[in-house]
Design an enzyme around this catalytic site. Structure first.
Site, PDB file in Angstrom:
ATOM      1  N   CYS A   1      54.286  29.698  18.323  1.00 59.18           N
ATOM      2  CA  CYS A   1      55.724  29.446  18.308  1.00 59.18           C
ATOM      3  C   CYS A   1      56.362  29.904  19.622  1.00 59.18           C
ATOM      4  O   CYS A   1      57.160  29.186  20.223  1.00 59.18           O
ATOM      5  CB  CYS A   1      56.364  30.160  17.119  1.00 59.18           C
ATOM      6  SG  CYS A   1      58.114  29.774  16.876  1.00 59.18           S
ATOM      7  N   CYS A   2      55.994  31.093  20.084  1.00 56.42           N
ATOM      8  CA  CYS A   2      56.506  31.596  21.363  1.00 56.42           C
ATOM      9  C   CYS A   2      56.063  30.708  22.523  1.00 56.42           C
ATOM     10  O   CYS A   2      56.817  30.470  23.463  1.00 56.42           O
ATOM     11  CB  CYS A   2      56.035  33.026  21.598  1.00 56.42           C
ATOM     12  SG  CYS A   2      56.845  34.272  20.572  1.00 56.42           S
TER      13      CYS A   2
ATOM     14  N   CYS B   1      64.414  36.033  18.716  1.00 58.90           N
ATOM     15  CA  CYS B   1      64.694  35.014  17.703  1.00 58.90           C
ATOM     16  C   CYS B   1      64.838  35.675  16.333  1.00 58.90           C
ATOM     17  O   CYS B   1      64.171  36.669  16.037  1.00 58.90           O
ATOM     18  CB  CYS B   1      63.569  33.987  17.669  1.00 58.90           C
ATOM     19  SG  CYS B   1      63.394  33.041  19.199  1.00 58.90           S
TER      20      CYS B   1
ATOM     21  N   CYS C   1      61.796  36.702  13.894  1.00 58.51           N
ATOM     22  CA  CYS C   1      60.853  37.745  14.319  1.00 58.51           C
ATOM     23  C   CYS C   1      61.574  38.998  14.830  1.00 58.51           C
ATOM     24  O   CYS C   1      60.995  39.765  15.607  1.00 58.51           O
ATOM     25  CB  CYS C   1      59.918  37.194  15.391  1.00 58.51           C
ATOM     26  SG  CYS C   1      58.924  35.790  14.847  1.00 58.51           S
TER      27      CYS C   1
ATOM     28  N   CYS D   1      56.300  38.108  23.990  1.00 61.60           N
ATOM     29  CA  CYS D   1      56.331  36.681  23.646  1.00 61.60           C
ATOM     30  C   CYS D   1      55.384  35.879  24.523  1.00 61.60           C
ATOM     31  O   CYS D   1      54.952  34.804  24.149  1.00 61.60           O
ATOM     32  CB  CYS D   1      57.752  36.130  23.764  1.00 61.60           C
ATOM     33  SG  CYS D   1      58.419  36.131  25.437  1.00 61.60           S
TER      34      CYS D   1
END
Length: 359
Positions: free
Chosen positions: A241-242, A322, A325, A348
């Site tokens: 996702c990062c 975000c 997280c 990240c």
């Protein structure tokens, strides 16, 4: 080298038209996947292989069906281990085409540096390393504003931008930069997963400091559709996702810079313990004016200059990323304890070099 295989191979066989989520579900329990191409011009198989490898699939990937020897190298670079030869196919032709070129112009799953990366590294790294060493000597014992001033010195000829999360401590560095050069480009990674308070704070701080070039950078729409259509990749793979929402967009957004100012500090994480004011990372000069600051230094600067605070700080959010997280920290916890809580993850990835990120 791509292996060539005679005859029908064992393993779960899936058409390259199979939706990604179904392929991923199958990959979770299969050591061998055979992806069948129904047309040589269908690129979905390459995308599926690349995504599987990026998300950590370590099993065997075999290409089958309508693929051509001309595609051998592309299959290998996308993550395939082997190709199932059609009857009458010549393995020698496949091997020759696989090795026809030794360099690449675009990055791929294999991670081999591209031609432009090699050229940039060869021409830039040595000069930038020498510059970083010289600047570190010159700014030893100097203040954060003096480090920023040194980095922005026109005589250096650097193309300088900065990265900001507009988080809990961002106002201090942005204030220093704005005082020196308010038109310095500021890259904000608009991940689509920020707290609404962060977006409001970005607008407020941009106006308060007179920042004239704040650039909002979003994930690539095509990559997002393929990798995270439901906006829930964070649940299953925070690193992926990062990578999608931060690492890749940042690489595209900063391609025109050869120097980036960051707000990193040694006290924040073990991965930053040896941070210097100037360092070279993947052919780019990273400038860390606040490297030796701690939370008390940040607080003192915010108070002295009466800078706006991120609205979530008073609710216990001392490091803000975000929303999926990030959580508030408890009394006595480290400021970054609320980032990726419960995961074996402290960065990240945007501040890790390729070697570190792959480790």
């Amino acid at each position: 080298m791509l292996q060539t295989l005679e005859g029908i191979q064992n393993g779960l066989r899936l058409s390259v038209t199979t939706p990604l989520e179904e392929v991923e579900a199958a990959a979770a329990s299969e050591d061998v996947l055979v992806l069948e191409f129904e047309a040589f011009r269908d690129g979905r198989g390459f995308s599926l292989a690349s995504v599987l490898r990026e998300r950590g699939y370590a099993g065997r990937l075999i290409a089958a069906g309508k693929v051509l020897p001309d595609q051998a190298r592309h299959l290998r670079r996308s993550g395939f281990d082997a190709v199932e030869l059609q009857p009458g196919a010549d393995a020698a032709v496949w091997a020759r085409m696989d090795q026809a070129f030794s360099a690449a112009y675009q990055p791929a799953t294999g991670g081999a540096p591209t031609i432009w990366q090699r050229r940039r590294a060869a021409s830039n790294d040595r000069d930038l390393e020498a510059l970083a060493e010289r600047l570190n000597r010159e700014v030893e014992g100097k203040s954060a504003p003096e480090i920023v001033r040194a980095a922005l010195d026109p005589a250096l000829g650097l193309r300088v931008g900065t990265i900001s999360s507009f988080g809990a401590e961002s106002a201090a560095l942005l204030h220093i930069i704005a005082k020196e050069r308010s038109e310095t480009p500021v890259v904000f990674l608009e991940t689509g997963q920020h707290f609404l308070q962060t977006l409001s704070y970005r607008t407020q701080l941009t106006k308060a400091l007179g920042l004239s070039d704040v650039r909002l950078v979003t994930p690539d729409a095509g990559e997002k559709t393929t990798l995270d259509a439901r906006d829930d990749l964070w649940k299953t793979d925070a690193d992926a996702c990062c990578d999608l929402r931060k690492v890749r967009p940042l690489a595209r957004a900063t391609a025109g810079f050869n120097a980036i100012i960051t707000g990193r500090k040694r006290y924040q994480a073990s991965t930053r313990a040896a941070l210097k004011p100037f360092e070279v990372l993947d052919g780019v000069l990273r400038i860390n004016p606040l490297a030796d600051w701690d939370s008390e230094d940040v607080e003192a600067w915010l108070v002295e200059h009466d800078l706006p605070r991120h609205p979530l700080v008073e609710q216990g959010y001392l490091s803000i990323g975000c929303w999926p997280c990030t959580r508030a920290v408890e009394d006595g916890e480290d400021a970054r304890a609320g980032r990726w809580s419960g995961m074996d993850k402290v960065e990240c990835g945007i501040h890790l070099g390729k070697r570190q990120a792959a480790a």
